[in-house]
Design an enzyme around this catalytic site. Structure first.
Site, short mmCIF file in Angstrom:
data_model
loop_
_atom_site.label_atom_id
_atom_site.label_comp_id
_atom_site.label_asym_id
_atom_site.label_seq_id
_atom_site.Cartn_x
_atom_site.Cartn_y
_atom_site.Cartn_z
CE LYS A 13 -1.90 -0.86 3.65
NZ LYS A 13 -2.00 -1.94 3.85
NE ARG A 84 -4.36 0.34 9.61
CZ ARG A 84 -2.69 0.14 9.54
NH1 ARG A 84 -2.45 0.53 11.16
NH2 ARG A 84 -2.09 0.29 8.90
NE ARG A 122 8.74 -4.25 5.32
CZ ARG A 122 7.34 -3.39 5.23
NH1 ARG A 122 7.13 -2.94 4.32
NH2 ARG A 122 6.37 -3.42 6.19
NE ARG A 154 8.67 -1.57 10.10
CZ ARG A 154 8.18 -1.20 9.15
NH1 ARG A 154 7.84 -0.39 7.63
NH2 ARG A 154 6.42 -1.12 9.18
NE ARG A 165 1.98 -5.04 10.50
CZ ARG A 165 3.45 -4.86 9.71
NH1 ARG A 165 5.03 -5.29 10.00
NH2 ARG A 165 3.37 -3.93 9.00
#
Ligand SMILES: [Zn+2]
Length: 215
Positions: A13, A84, A122, A154, A165
């Site tokens: 996104k 959200r 990532r 991260r 998540r």
């Protein structure tokens, strides 16, 4: 032209929102960026971010409300990270009423497995660059192509956190898809394609929409 981007974590996104904003010269409204910015001076937001608690809807809604009062959004915007929850979507409807029209909600769809694969592969650099180790975007793998620093992962990209998540997304954000589908605003985008192809699908829609509006 005002758009909303929806999709699970890992759907891309943020990347797509940046591209849309640049190409169509509209404003990229990222709640992630806004939170990071607000953290510096807003004690309430800072408290949630520091403890890792979910920022309550009222706080997020307030932040968006203030942002939408600024003049620059008149040229159009793309919302990334908001709404959200169903609650937030209804709050958005109330706050914009007839003054601002959302042209479409792009739903970038990827499978659960793909979302996990992408996020857990990532790697980021402190200079802001990000890489997918699976796709081997960086020639040196562990070092940044731009600045040569070591890449890191991260904390919220680690696999168990990613699963959390996605569970939160399934529970909170999925109902939004139905909400916008019923409102006939939802445009499905195949997020399993390459980044450029995903962007092409979105661009094509926006171009058509612009032509229809005669701008
Ligand atoms: Zn770097």
């Amino acid at each position: 032209m005002n758009y909303i981007l929806l999709g699970p974590p890992g759907a891309g996104k943020g990347t797509q929102a940046k591209k849309i904003a640049k190409k169509f010269e509209i404003v990229h409204l990222s709640t992630g960026d806004m939170f990071r910015e607000a953290k510096k001076f807003d004690k309430i937001i800072n408290k949630f971010l520091v403890t890792g608690e979910l920022v309550p809807d009222e706080v997020t809604v307030d932040m968006i409300k203030n942002r939408l009062l600024k003049d620059d959004i008149k040229k159009g915007f793309v919302l990334d990270g908001f709404p959200r929850t169903l609650n937030q979507a209804q709050a958005l409807d109330l706050m914009i009423k007839s003054q601002i029209k959302i042209d479409a909600v792009f739903f970038i769809n990827v499978t659960f497995e793909e979302a996990i694969r992408r996020i857990s592969s990532r790697r980021v650099c402190s200079c802001g660059a990000s890489y997918h180790i699976a796709l081997l975007a960086s020639k040196k793998v562990k070092k940044c192509d731009f600045c040569g620093k070591e890449l890191s992962q991260r904390d919220d990209d680690k696999e168990d956190v990613v699963k959390d998540r996605i569970t939160v997304y399934e529970k909170q954000t999925k109902p939004l898809i139905e909400y916008y589908r019923n409102a006939r605003m939802l445009i499905g985008i195949n997020g399993l394609k390459e980044e450029a192809e995903v962007f092409a699908q979105i661009s094509e829609y926006i171009d058509k929409n612009k032509a229809k509006k005669g701008k």
